[in-house]
Design an enzyme around this catalytic site. Structure first.
Site, PDB file in Angstrom:
ATOM      1  N   ARG A  50      83.349  17.690  38.420  1.00  0.00           N
ATOM      2  CA  ARG A  50      82.442  18.812  38.158  1.00  0.00           C
ATOM      3  C   ARG A  50      81.097  18.566  38.839  1.00  0.00           C
ATOM      4  NH1 ARG A  50      83.042  19.089  31.714  1.00  0.00           N
ATOM      5  NH2 ARG A  50      82.845  16.858  32.051  1.00  0.00           N
ATOM      6  N   ASP A  52      77.298  19.209  40.253  1.00  0.00           N
ATOM      7  CA  ASP A  52      76.107  19.805  39.653  1.00  0.00           C
ATOM      8  C   ASP A  52      75.558  20.934  40.519  1.00  0.00           C
ATOM      9  OD1 ASP A  52      76.153  17.890  37.603  1.00  0.00           O
ATOM     10  OD2 ASP A  52      74.974  16.479  38.795  1.00  0.00           O
ATOM     11  N   TYR A 110      82.037  10.255  47.689  1.00  0.00           N
ATOM     12  CA  TYR A 110      80.906  11.137  47.946  1.00  0.00           C
ATOM     13  C   TYR A 110      80.142  10.607  49.157  1.00  0.00           C
ATOM     14  CZ  TYR A 110      81.149  13.542  43.394  1.00  0.00           C
ATOM     15  OH  TYR A 110      81.542  14.294  42.315  1.00  0.00           O
ATOM     16  N   ARG A 197      73.320  10.410  42.427  1.00  0.00           N
ATOM     17  CA  ARG A 197      71.926  10.773  42.690  1.00  0.00           C
ATOM     18  C   ARG A 197      70.956   9.762  42.089  1.00  0.00           C
ATOM     19  NH1 ARG A 197      71.592  16.561  40.416  1.00  0.00           N
ATOM     20  NH2 ARG A 197      69.383  16.285  40.968  1.00  0.00           N
TER      21      ARG A 197
END
Length: 262
Positions: A50, A52, A110, A197
């Site tokens: 999921r 952001d 990622y 992040r």
């Protein structure tokens, strides 16, 4: 019912993340509206991760149970006809009933794209993170090495994270530079909410000389979000790969597409 897997790519900038919300301006809501138009009835979806608000996906994987049977190419063309330009279905494939987009995945990757420039570039707003200070690549690489292996990543976990455990295994963390861009590629069995992040925020602090590389290991060991750097901007983050050993799916790795084509 036929279980289908979809490979979905999207520009996260216009959307409030993946997960459905009452306002409806999410990737999931938009994809499910396209599915309802294509199939003729509501079809819920489950995704691999999921993302952001503002986070992109070059390879998100979704599964759904369809009441209709259509050729794979019809799923791709039919759904894309109902989707906005910022979202596209890249492939579709029938899968066994035991396939689950989230729980069948053994690893995810990622890529964070970071532009290093004294002046912000309007062409890269919401497409790359930005540091106006120079970054020490070697220091960042040394700091990132501290995160490899299985650890409690509480220090890099959002307070809103709903994961049952903060323990994750970081399989790889590679930091490279190409011109004005630094790319950080992370591969793990799974990620916590805001984990990438928050790691980026710490790497940038080290790269800017605010802390030595050894500080990263101290942050990890503290298991305390308050000791880490602020959460870095979402616009440079791309979900690029999901791994499903044992399932016959198309190429699920778009890492090179993002990382190597700057």
């Amino acid at each position: 019912m036929t279980r289908m897997a979809l490979g979905v790519a999207y520009d996260g900038a216009p959307w409030l993340g993946w997960q459905t919300q009452p306002g409806g301006r999410t990737v999931q809501d938009t994809l499910e509206a396209a599915l309802a138009a294509f199939v003729g009835s509501p079809v819920p979806t489950v995704c691999a991760g999921r993302t952001d608000t503002g986070v992109h996906a070059a390879m998100q994987v979704v599964h759904l149970d369809s009441p209709v049977v259509r050729p794979d190419h019809a799923w791709v063309r039919g759904l894309n006809a109902h989707l906005p330009p910022s979202i596209a279905v890249r492939w579709a494939r029938p899968v066994p009933d035991d396939f689950h987009a989230r729980f069948s995945a053994t690893a995810r990757s990622y890529v964070y794209v970071l532009r290093v420039d004294p002046v912000r570039s309007p062409h890269w707003v919401q497409r790359a993170g930005w540091s106006f200070r120079p970054l020490d690549l070697g220091a960042m690489q040394a700091a990132g090495a501290s995160l490899l292996g299985e650890h409690d990543f509480t220090s890099f976990r959002s307070s809103q994270c709903q994961a049952a455990s903060p323990v994750r295994t970081m399989h790889a963390l590679e930091i490279a530079q190409r011109g004005r861009f630094i790319t950080v590629t992370l591969r793990a069995n799974a990620f916590l909410h805001h984990m990438v992040r928050n790691i980026l925020g710490c790497l940038v602090y080290v790269g800017q000389g605010r802390h030595p590389p050894e500080w990263m290991a101290e942050v990890l060991a503290a298991r305390n979000r308050a000791v880490a750097a602020p959460t870095f901007a979402p616009g440079g983050l791309y979900l690029t790969a999901v791994e499903y050993p044992g399932f016959d799916l198309p190429d699920l790795d778009a890492t090179a597409e993002i990382r190597d084509n700057l």
